[in-house]
Design an enzyme around this catalytic site. Sequence first.
Site, PDB file in Angstrom:
ATOM      1  CD  GLN A  86      -2.484   1.445   2.626  1.00 31.22           C
ATOM      2  OE1 GLN A  86      -2.682   0.487   3.359  1.00 31.22           O
ATOM      3  NE2 GLN A  86      -2.838   2.690   2.951  1.00 31.22           N
ATOM      4  CB  CYS A  92      -5.608   0.430   4.922  1.00 26.55           C
ATOM      5  SG  CYS A  92      -6.707   1.277   6.079  1.00 26.55           S
ATOM      6  CG  HIS A 164      -3.635  -0.833   8.755  1.00 28.10           C
ATOM      7  ND1 HIS A 164      -3.554  -0.119   7.574  1.00 28.10           N
ATOM      8  CD2 HIS A 164      -3.031  -2.030   8.511  1.00 28.10           C
ATOM      9  CE1 HIS A 164      -2.909  -0.840   6.670  1.00 28.10           C
ATOM     10  NE2 HIS A 164      -2.589  -2.004   7.215  1.00 28.10           N
ATOM     11  CG  ASP A 179      -0.703  -4.779   7.054  1.00 32.54           C
ATOM     12  OD1 ASP A 179      -0.841  -3.768   6.329  1.00 32.54           O
ATOM     13  OD2 ASP A 179      -0.394  -4.714   8.254  1.00 32.54           O
TER      14      ASP A 179
END
Length: 226
Positions: A86, A92, A164, A179
Amino acid sequence: MATSPRWVPMESNPDVWNTLLRQMKVSPEWQFTDVWGLDPELLGMMPQNVAAVLLLYPISTKTEALGREQQERCPEVDSEVFFMEQSVGNACGTVAILHSLLNNDDRMDIGEYARSFKADCAGKSPEERGKALETNAQIAEKHAEAASAGQTAAPSADERVNLHFVAFVSVGGVLYELDGRKEGPVNWGPCGKQDLLGGGALVCQKYMACSPGEMRFTVVSLSCDE
């Protein structure tokens, strides 16, 4: 040096996320649903045909260490896992949704926008895939439309958010945490697709245990009633 773009954060609301799914033309039978509890009895009341579990959590030194230590224990990652970094600020939520969709295109029609993005990412590194999202005007537009559809006023794109989203998926019989802030997927061990809801819930509990008394956790599943 060029600055990465920042998007308006999306509200943690399944209705908002389902709006994004519909805008991206994902199969209409798949939708996001709040997971109201993580004990087996409550999980048993949820749809069991689950493609992904998503967790919203407050970032802390303990949560950072949790994922890092698990990566060190289990570094093996299936080459079939789609993973992207990201680089877009406040994206996110959309990155978690893309991770959910692009690792389940064998189970659902992920829609023309996600399908085109995955094709564009073929052969690219996770970092290059993150850069590809920066320049994808179609997904950026869909994200902006969904972010503006929340029940609360959307914060500005410049606002720093300490919450997040990550996604949990099952690929090759293994549970992976995806992630975009990390260097790669986190391998959480054996977990078939049929056990994803329970397996994802167990890892969510590990994150919650990092911050006892913290209320800013949300768990959502991408599921189908059929």
